[in-house]
Each structure stands twice: as C-alpha cells, then as structure tokens.
Design a protein around this motif. Structure first.
Motif, PDB file in Angstrom:
ATOM      1  N   THR A   1       0.842  -1.192   0.000  1.00 47.40           N
ATOM      2  CA  THR A   1       0.000   0.000   0.000  1.00 47.40           C
ATOM      3  C   THR A   1       0.878   1.244   0.000  1.00 47.40           C
ATOM      4  O   THR A   1       1.847   1.320   0.762  1.00 47.40           O
ATOM      5  CB  THR A   1      -0.917   0.024   1.240  1.00 47.40           C
ATOM      6  OG1 THR A   1      -1.768  -1.120   1.219  1.00 47.40           O
ATOM      7  CG2 THR A   1      -1.774   1.285   1.258  1.00 47.40           C
TER       8      THR A   1
ATOM      9  N   THR B   1      -0.093   5.158   0.128  1.00 46.60           N
ATOM     10  CA  THR B   1      -1.064   6.245   0.186  1.00 46.60           C
ATOM     11  C   THR B   1      -0.526   7.346   1.093  1.00 46.60           C
ATOM     12  O   THR B   1       0.542   7.219   1.695  1.00 46.60           O
ATOM     13  CB  THR B   1      -2.421   5.760   0.737  1.00 46.60           C
ATOM     14  OG1 THR B   1      -2.287   5.484   2.143  1.00 46.60           O
ATOM     15  CG2 THR B   1      -2.894   4.507   0.016  1.00 46.60           C
TER      16      THR B   1
ATOM     17  N   LYS C   1      -2.270   5.327  -3.987  1.00 42.24           N
ATOM     18  CA  LYS C   1      -3.098   6.531  -4.020  1.00 42.24           C
ATOM     19  C   LYS C   1      -2.315   7.768  -3.601  1.00 42.24           C
ATOM     20  O   LYS C   1      -2.903   8.765  -3.196  1.00 42.24           O
ATOM     21  CB  LYS C   1      -4.309   6.355  -3.092  1.00 42.24           C
ATOM     22  CG  LYS C   1      -5.261   5.268  -3.542  1.00 42.24           C
ATOM     23  CD  LYS C   1      -6.484   5.201  -2.657  1.00 42.24           C
ATOM     24  CE  LYS C   1      -7.467   4.155  -3.152  1.00 42.24           C
ATOM     25  NZ  LYS C   1      -8.690   4.103  -2.326  1.00 42.24           N
ATOM     26  N   LYS C   2      -0.995   7.685  -3.722  1.00 43.72           N
ATOM     27  CA  LYS C   2      -0.165   8.822  -3.346  1.00 43.72           C
ATOM     28  C   LYS C   2       0.522   9.391  -4.578  1.00 43.72           C
ATOM     29  O   LYS C   2       1.125   8.652  -5.347  1.00 43.72           O
ATOM     30  CB  LYS C   2       0.896   8.405  -2.324  1.00 43.72           C
ATOM     31  CG  LYS C   2       1.702   9.576  -1.771  1.00 43.72           C
ATOM     32  CD  LYS C   2       2.725   9.108  -0.746  1.00 43.72           C
ATOM     33  CE  LYS C   2       3.422  10.291  -0.085  1.00 43.72           C
ATOM     34  NZ  LYS C   2       4.039  11.210  -1.037  1.00 43.72           N
TER      35      LYS C   2
END
Length: 589
Positions: free
Chosen positions: A128, A130, A179-180
């Motif tokens: 992940t 983000t 999502k970054k």
C-alpha cells in the motif's frame, strides 16, 4: 522558522532485526521437530503471530524457520519505507523539511544492493502506498524525535527501482494500492510492479491523472499485464483537458474491464453502456461503480442476458457531465437485475428524469432483493424552471413494491411536497426502514408540509428506524398541549417512547415559532428518550432570509431537551432510591 537538515540516512540503521529478521551474531543450530521442517507448517504458525517483532524473532531461531517466517513478516507492507530501510545506510539520503522527509539516491545501486532488495521484495504479497502510509512515522534527528507528516521519494529513485536485474521485483504481489502522488518515475515503477500474480488493484486519479496519454496507455495494457484481475478500483473523477477527448478514457476503461473474465469488483471513471452490457453475462461481478459514457458503440446486435449480472449485489452509476438521470434510466430499462443496493447520481436535473429512473427501477429490478436505494441530482441553474421542480409522493409511489427496503435516500434540488399522510404511507410500504433521508444535502428550501406530530407517528410505525433527515413546519402549525395529548392517546398502544431506535435526527431547514421552543423540546424529548441521539439543523442551503435566527431557535430546543432528559433521569434515580445517581445529577440541572 523552517528547519532543514541534510543527512545520510542513518535512520535506516534502525532497520536491523525488527525489520529484516536478521542478527549481527550467529545463532547456534537447534534441534527441531520433523514437522518444523515443512515450510507450510511454519508459515501457518507465523501467520498467527500478531507482533512483527515476534515474527522477526521467530525468523532468527534457525535456518529452517527463517524463510517461512520472513515470508510472513514481509507479506504485507503499508509503504515502500521498510524496503528502503533494508538498504545500506549510505545508499539513500534524505532531507527533513517542515516535518516532511525527502528521500533520494546518494550513490548508484550495486549488485549487493539489488540482492538485498530482491531478497525481501520477492516476499511481498500486498503493498500500500497512500498519504496515510507514513501516519505515525517518526525519526530521531539531532537528539529529538520528529513526527513526520509526509514522505516524498525522489523520481530518480523510483526510476532506478523500475529496472531491477530480475524479471519481476515483486513476483508474489497480489494486492497493490497506490493513491499517493509521487511524480516522476511513478509510471515506470508501477508498470514494473504489475504481473500476472496481481488480482487486486486499487488506484486513484490523485496519484495517476488520466488527463495524459501515459496514464491511459497504462490502463490499456492492464488486461495483458494482470489477466487474473478480480478487484479493480480507480477512484476520482476523470478531469480531462481539451487535448484528450473523454472518449479515449471511455474506450480505455471499457476495453480493459471486458478483458477480465473473473472480475468480482469494478470501480472506474467511465464505461460505455456497451461494455456494461457485455459484462452483464459475468457470473462473478458482485459490485460495479462507474460513470456512464455519453456515447457508446452500436448495441442493437448485442445479446443481453436476462437476468443480467446474476451475482450482482451493488450497482452505483453516475451520469456523464451535463446529463441527467434519464441516461441511467435508459440503461436500466435494457436489463433485469437483482441487486441489494442501488446508487444513482446525475450531474444535472430535468423535470421527468427522476420519474423515468424510478419507473425503470420498479420495472427492471427484483422487488425482493433490493434493500438500499440512493438517488441524487446535482444543482444546475440552467435546468431550473420558474417555480422550481417538485418531488411528490406520486413520484415515489412506484417504489412501494420494494417492501424490503431498509435505506432510502433522495437528495435533489427539487421542492419536497410531502406531508404527514405521504410519510405514513411510506412507512406502511417500507416497514423495515433504518434510514430515511430527503434532501439531506440540499435541504428542502421551502416550507415543509410535515408536522412534528407526523414525525412522531412516522417513528412509531418504523420500529427499526435509526437515522432520519427531513424538514418539519413547527411555525405555521405550532404544537399545542392539546395536540400533544391527542398524539399520546393515539400512540398509547404503539408507543414510540418504548421502542424508538433513532440515533440521528436531522431536521434540515425546519421552521419553528419563537414561542414554541419549550413545548417542542418537551414533545421531542418524550419520544426520543435516548440522550445519545444526534440532533442537527442545517442552514447551508436554506433559502429563508431568517435562517440564522431559525437555527438559534433549534439550538435552544436541543439545549432544553438536554435539561429535560437530565431531570427525568434524576427523578428516576430518586424513585428507585439510587443515591449514586442522585449525587451524580446534583448541580447539573
């Protein structure tokens, strides 16, 4: 004053045993049970260990335990940082500026550096990246602990990581969430991370802007890179410049969605209706969220399955820009579906669009499976007619066949023309409602025809209601003590006070007479005995000139209700001889 410090990342020296599971000293070989020579057994044991430091300790017990334990330790990463921490301390450098850590290369990668990185990257199953990936991350700088609010990795480092000396840097990767916003090198590294093993991909337009050809070029090949995709989510609206027409976006996402044969969850910026109709034969798709494209390829020769989407449980469709709910109604009228949840939204409002949509839903959706329905229309001044558009019970009437509804939410700029009788009719049609919202976002903006007595009757009939949003008129139809007494007699058998499950009551832009605040407070507190009930009043979209004054009156009502609740609890404590409760209320009232 801004503090900036340059350093070679000595912070990575804290990586050692807690991160890598390695030790600086050799460990004696221990005699182990034959069962522990089976990697699957050790792996299963390690999955039950919650603390990562304990898994790292397990990895250091013996060589037999090391590999499976490290697989568990590195299987799920919430950022790239642990991988960078494994690298030599002189490879990655950083600058801390205003609680933001900027990382960059200090020297070229060597073969040994790649070997170290590959050793741990090949174990990653879920990664992940983000803005929350570094939440709570801190470093020690100049003898003090510094809490970081952001971490930025230089694009050159991403570019180097995208060309590893192995065919796949993350050969076991199944789940990837990105999502970054990362800038230069993001596409290259992201492309290098994708492989046939990826089954879950969660992206956002914030990190990957679909306003350029590079992003859509990546989307176009996702079907080939990740043929086993099961969950695909790309959040964010497609904001496209004039140089890139929206049909490129529609085509890219439509093509890749149809390429995945075992997709179970799909969320993307846009799809052709033709693509959705092709997907309707899928026995795997459980939920879909997308925007319908303005135009679609010819669909006359396309065979449409009935029922469509046999496994579908949730469908959320949005209209394209400057389009109404009518385009969604047209699509729904082509299929027969049995979802439990429907969510429709439109960019603009037309007079008949809502009626057309609800009619299509009534005729083409299974009446026994639907439990949640949400419909919203954005406000568009160009579509407003003189006097405004209206929402009456006649518009909502067709929905009465969905008797299993538990959530109904309508949010539109239309004038709400519902009265007590209409609400009670709805209560009879939807006896299991837990949520009932009308214009919770836009408010009613016109004087309501609903009374407080009607609200009480509604709550009494809806035994499971938890959250309610609607406006009432307590100004031209003020409460009187005789009206309160009559309502109490009418509800003596079916007591709302004994059965109320309401946890949230939003009265939106309701109106109240200046001299009625105390009697209204007494009335509401009588059938809302739960002091945890959230009470609110919304002036944001009110079109009344005295909105602020009305808001203060309702604030006075809530304050009076608090006093009434405390008095009742105190009286209860006295009658039950509970001295502790009596003392607890002393001085509070």
């Amino acid at each position: 004053m801004r503090s900036t410090t340059r350093f070679v990342t000595r912070l990575w020296t804290r990586r050692n045993r807690a991160i890598t599971g390695t030790s600086s000293s050799s460990q004696p070989m221990l005699s182990t049970h034959r069962a522990l020579s089976i990697n699957e057994v050790i792996f299963n044991i390690a999955t039950y260990v919650e603390a990562k430091k304990d898994i790292a300790s397990l990895a250091r017990v013996s060589r037999a335990l090391s590999e499976p334990a490290l697989d568990v330790l590195w299987s799920n990463l919430d950022s790239f940082i642990p991988l960078l921490q494994c690298l030599p301390s002189n490879l990655v450098g950083g600058i801390v500026e205003d609680n933001t850590l900027f990382l960059s290369l200090e020297r070229p990668f060597t073969t040994a550096d790649w070997q170290t990185l590959v050793k741990y990257a090949r174990r990653v199953v879920s990664l992940t990246w983000t803005s929350k990936s570094f939440k709570g991350f801190s470093i020690r700088l100049d003898g003090q602990r510094v809490e970081l609010t952001s971490i930025t990795i230089d694009g050159a480092l991403f570019t180097v990581l995208s060309v590893p000396p192995v065919s796949r840097l993350f050969p076991r990767l199944c789940r990837l969430t990105w999502k970054k916003r990362s800038g230069q090198g993001t596409y290259s590294l992201f492309r290098a991370m994708l492989s046939p093993s990826v089954t879950h991909l969660d992206m956002s337009s914030f990190a990957f802007s679909i306003s350029d050809q590079e992003a859509l070029s990546l989307v176009a090949i996702l079907g080939d890179l990740c043929p086993s995709m099961q969950h695909f989510k790309w959040t964010g609206a497609p904001l496209l410049p004039r140089s890139l027409p929206s049909n490129y976006t529609d085509q890219a996402f439509s093509s890749v969605a149809c390429a995945w044969k075992r997709l179970t969850s799909l969320s993307c910026p846009a799809l052709h209706q033709t693509a959705l109709l092709q997907l309707s034969s899928s026995s795997y798709l459980r939920d879909i969220t997308c925007t319908l494209a303005h135009s679609s390829p010819e669909t006359r020769t396309l065979a449409i399955n009935r029922p469509a989407f046999p496994a579908l449980t949730a469908l959320a469709l949005s209209s394209p820009p400057r389009a109404s709910l009518a385009i969604i109604a047209k699509f729904i009228s082509k299929i027969a579906i049995s979802p439990s949840s429907l969510d429709f939204s439109a960019d603009t409002t037309t007079e008949l669009a809502l009626t057309e949509l609800l009619t299509a839903v009534t005729e083409h959706c299974n009446k026994d499976t639907l439990t949640s329905l949400r419909v919203s229309e954005n406000y568009d001044r160009s579509s407003v007619i003189e006097g405004g558009l209206a929402l009456s019970y006649a518009t909502l009437g067709p929905l009465s066949r969905f008797r299993n509804l538990t959530r109904l939410e309508i949010d539109t700029h239309r004038n709400i023309l519902l009265d007590d009788n209409a609400l009670l009719e709805m209560a009879g049609s939807f006896p299991d409602l837990k949520m009932l919202h009308f214009n919770s976002g836009y408010a009613w903006r016109t004087r309501s025809q609903v009374t407080l007595v009607g609200i009480r009757q509604l709550i009494a009939r809806l035994a499971s209601i938890e959250t309610l949003a609607l406006a009432v008129d307590a100004e031209t139809q003020p409460l009187t003590m005789s009206a309160v007494a009559e309502a109490n007699r009418a509800l003596a058998v079916q007591s709302a006070r004994a059965t109320s499950t309401l946890t949230s009551l939003n009265l939106l832009d309701s109106r109240i007479d200046l001299n009625s605040t105390l009697v209204v407070a007494a009335f509401l507190s009588d059938f809302l005995p739960n002091t945890d009930t959230s009470l609110s009043w919304n002036t944001k979209h009110s079109e009344f000139g005295d909105a602020d004054e009305q808001g203060q009156r309702w604030t006075d009502v809530w304050a009076a209700m608090d006093v009434i609740w405390q008095v009742r609890e105190q009286e209860k404590a006295k009658w039950t001889n509970n001295r502790q409760l009596c003392d607890g209320f002393s001085g509070n009232v």
